[in-house]
Write an enzyme that holds these catalytic residues in place. Structure first.
Site, PDB file in Angstrom:
ATOM      1  N   CYS A 165      -0.606   0.354   7.475  1.00 46.15           N
ATOM      2  CA  CYS A 165      -0.732   0.840   6.128  1.00 46.15           C
ATOM      3  C   CYS A 165      -2.194   1.326   6.309  1.00 46.15           C
ATOM      4  CB  CYS A 165      -0.812  -0.497   5.264  1.00 46.15           C
ATOM      5  SG  CYS A 165       0.771  -0.948   4.995  1.00 46.15           S
ATOM      6  N   LEU A 207      21.266 -28.323   0.527  1.00 44.90           N
ATOM      7  CA  LEU A 207      19.991 -27.706   0.667  1.00 44.90           C
ATOM      8  C   LEU A 207      19.918 -26.161   0.421  1.00 44.90           C
ATOM      9  CD1 LEU A 207      18.946 -29.713   3.679  1.00 44.90           C
ATOM     10  CD2 LEU A 207      18.459 -30.279   1.576  1.00 44.90           C
ATOM     11  N   GLU A 218      12.738 -32.409   1.733  1.00 47.91           N
ATOM     12  CA  GLU A 218      13.630 -33.311   0.811  1.00 47.91           C
ATOM     13  C   GLU A 218      14.216 -34.332   1.501  1.00 47.91           C
ATOM     14  OE1 GLU A 218      15.575 -31.606  -2.507  1.00 47.91           O
ATOM     15  OE2 GLU A 218      15.023 -29.344  -2.051  1.00 47.91           O
ATOM     16  N   GLU A 230       0.886  -1.231   0.068  1.00 46.40           N
ATOM     17  CA  GLU A 230       0.230  -0.053   0.031  1.00 46.40           C
ATOM     18  C   GLU A 230       1.005   1.399  -0.068  1.00 46.40           C
ATOM     19  OE1 GLU A 230      -2.142  -2.857   2.565  1.00 46.40           O
ATOM     20  OE2 GLU A 230      -0.318  -2.800   2.002  1.00 46.40           O
ATOM     21  N   ARG A 285      20.526 -22.897  -6.044  1.00 49.10           N
ATOM     22  CA  ARG A 285      21.750 -22.670  -6.910  1.00 49.10           C
ATOM     23  C   ARG A 285      21.099 -22.286  -8.177  1.00 49.10           C
ATOM     24  NH1 ARG A 285      22.853 -27.238  -4.191  1.00 49.10           N
ATOM     25  NH2 ARG A 285      22.621 -28.436  -5.878  1.00 49.10           N
TER      26      ARG A 285
END
Length: 399
Positions: free
Chosen positions: A101, A221, A319, A69, A224
Site C-alpha cells: 500500500c 462451535l 467455550e 488504502e 448460527r
C-alpha cells in the site's frame, strides 16, 4: 499544505487538530465494518481528505482482497493527488497476497499520511512510514492509537507476543452456578445473550473447548446468525472459525457433531498422531496435532497458544467447562473474561463457575479489572480484563 500537527516525528495525541480526530474516527468506524471478515488480517480503515473534503474512503474487507488504502485510492481517483490519508494502521510495505500500500500511496501522489498506530508485524514495523518519508510524504503516527489497538487485539498480540488474544466466555446464574447438580443447563441465559455469544464467535479466529465438554454437550462451535445480524450483506458468506478441541487422550467420537460441519476441526492431543484412533478421526474430517503435556499430564496451554498462533489465530474464544477455564486462568493465558449472568438462582447444589484449586491466601487471588457492564435482553454481560496477562483495551465503542 499546513501540517496536521506541530511535529512530524515524536507525535503526541493532543497535537492533532480536531479535524484530524474527526477523519481518523471515521476511518476507525470504517475499519470496524471488517470486524467479522478480515481474519487473519487486521481490520483497517482509510479516509482520503483534500482541501477539507473527503475524496475517497474504504476499509479492508477480506484477506486476499484490496487493503483499505487501495479501496480509498480507487474511490478518489485523481482527487487523491495532494490529499491526506488517514489510516488506522501503518501502510504495508511488503508484498503478500496484495502489493504494498505504501507504493500505491506514493504513486497516487498523496501528500500526507496520518496513521493511528505503527504496524506490529515485523515485516512492516515502521518500514512503511520510512518508505513514505523517503518519497517525500509527510508522515504522522499516534492519532487515536488506543482505539485502533482496540480493533485488533488479537493481531497485535500475535505479532508482539506470539500468541492469540484469549477471551473466556462463561454463563451463570446470579448465585454463580453453571448448571443444576444433574448437569442440566439449557438454558441458563436468554435468547438475546445467546445471539450475543454468536457475535463473539463470529469475530473469533477460533473457538476452543475441552473433550469433557464435547462428550457432555456435543457442541457445534459454529456461528448460527444470518449475515444481516452481523451487518453483512444477505449474500455474504458467514465466517467459520476454526474449531479446536483439547483432547489429551483422543476421546472425541467420530460421530461428534462438529466433525460433520463445514470448516476445520483441530484436535490437539498428547497422543501420537499415528495411532489408529487418530487415523479414524482424520478419516472423519479432523486434523490431529500432537503437542507437549505439562507435569500433570494435561496439554501445555502456552504450547497450545503458540501452535494456534502458527495457524494465524488472532482472537481465541474459550467455550469450555470449569476445569479448563480455571486452568487457563491459573496459567495466565486468559486476557478477557466475559460472564453472562442470568437473573435466577440454581441453588447450592448447582455446579460452580470455575475450578480454581490451591488458592489458600488472598495474595493468590486472580485480579480482574472492570471493562464493560451492559444488559443483554434479560441478562447481564460483564467483561473483565485479567491483570495477570498483557492488558488490552478491549472493545471500545466508536460511535
Amino acid at each position: 499544505m499546513a501540517p496536521i500537527s506541530r511535529s512530524i516525528t515524536a507525535i503526541k495525541v493532543e497535537t492533532f487538530s480536531s479535524e484530524a480526530h474527526r477523519y481518523m474516527a471515521r476511518a476507525l468506524r470504517l475499519a470496524r465494518r471488517g470486524l467479522y471478515t478480515t481474519e487473519p488480517n487486521p481490520r483497517v480503515g482509510c479516509v482520503l481528505v483534500r482541501d477539507g473534503q473527503v475524496v475517497g474512503e474504504g476499509y479492508h474487507q477480506r484477506a486476499g482482497g484490496p487493503h483499505a488504502e487501495r479501496v480509498a485510492l480507487a474511490a478518489a481517483g485523481e482527487a487523491a493527488r495532494g490529499a491526506t490519508a488517514y489510516v488506522t494502521l501503518e501502510p504495508c510495505c511488503h508484498t503478500g497476497r496484495t502489493p504494498p500500500c505504501s507504493e500505491a500511496l506514493i504513486a497516487a501522489g498523496v501528500a500526507q499520511v496520518v496513521c493511528a498506530m505503527t504496524d506490529p508485524n515485523p515485516l512492516v514495523a515502521g518500514k512503511g512510514l520510512a518508505q513514505l518519508r523517503r518519497a517525500g510524504l509527510l508522515c504522522h503516527a499516534g492519532l487515536l492509537a488506543e482505539q485502533a489497538r482496540a480493533l485488533n487485539p488479537g493481531f497485535i498480540q500475535r505479532m508482539e507476543r506470539g500468541r492469540p488474544f484469549v477471551r473466556c466466555k462463561l454463563a451463570m446464574s446470579l448465585d454463580g452456578r453453571t448448571a443444576l447438580a444433574s448437569g442440566e443447563s439449557k438454558w441458563i441465559t436468554g435468547e438475546a445473550a445467546r445471539r450475543d455469544v454468536h457475535r463473539l464467535r463470529a469475530r473469533s479466529s477460533a473457538i476452543l473447548t475441552g473433550s469433557g465438554t464435547l462428550l457432555a454437550d456435543d457442541p457445534s462451535l459454529d456461528v448460527r446468525l444470518p449475515p444481516a445480524a452481523l451487518g453483512l450483506a444477505a449474500e455474504a458468506e458467514l465466517p467459520r472459525p476454526l474449531r479446536v478441541v483439547l483432547d489429551t487422550t483422543l476421546r472425541t467420537p467420530p460421530s461428534a457433531r462438529l466433525l460433520t460441519l463445514p470448516g476445520r476441526t483441530l484436535l490437539l492431543t498428547r497422543q501420537p498422531a499415528t495411532t489408529p484412533q487418530a487415523e479414524i478421526l482424520r478419516r472423519h474430517g479432523a486434523e490431529v496435532v500432537t503437542l507437549p503435556a505439562n507435569a500433570e499430564g494435561r496439554l501445555d496451554l502456552p504450547a497450545v497458544l503458540h501452535h494456534l498462533a502458527s495457524e494465524q489465530v488472532n482472537e481465541l474464544l474459550l467455550e469450555c467447562g470449569p476445569t479448563l477455564a480455571g486452568a487457563a486462568l491459573q496459567a495466565g493465558v486468559v486476557d478477557e473474561l466475559i460472564l453472562y449472568v442470568a437473573p435466577h438462582l440454581l441453588g447450592s447444589d448447582g455446579r460452580g463457575l470455575l475450578h480454581l484449586p490451591g488458592l489458600t491466601s488472598m495474595t493468590q487471588r486472580i485480579a480482574l479489572e472492570w471493562r464493560d457492564l451492559r444488559r443483554v435482553g434479560e441478562d447481564l454481560r460483564i467483561c473483565c480484563g485479567v491483570r495477570a496477562t498483557l492488558s488490552s483495551t478491549g472493545d471500545v465503542a466508536i460511535e
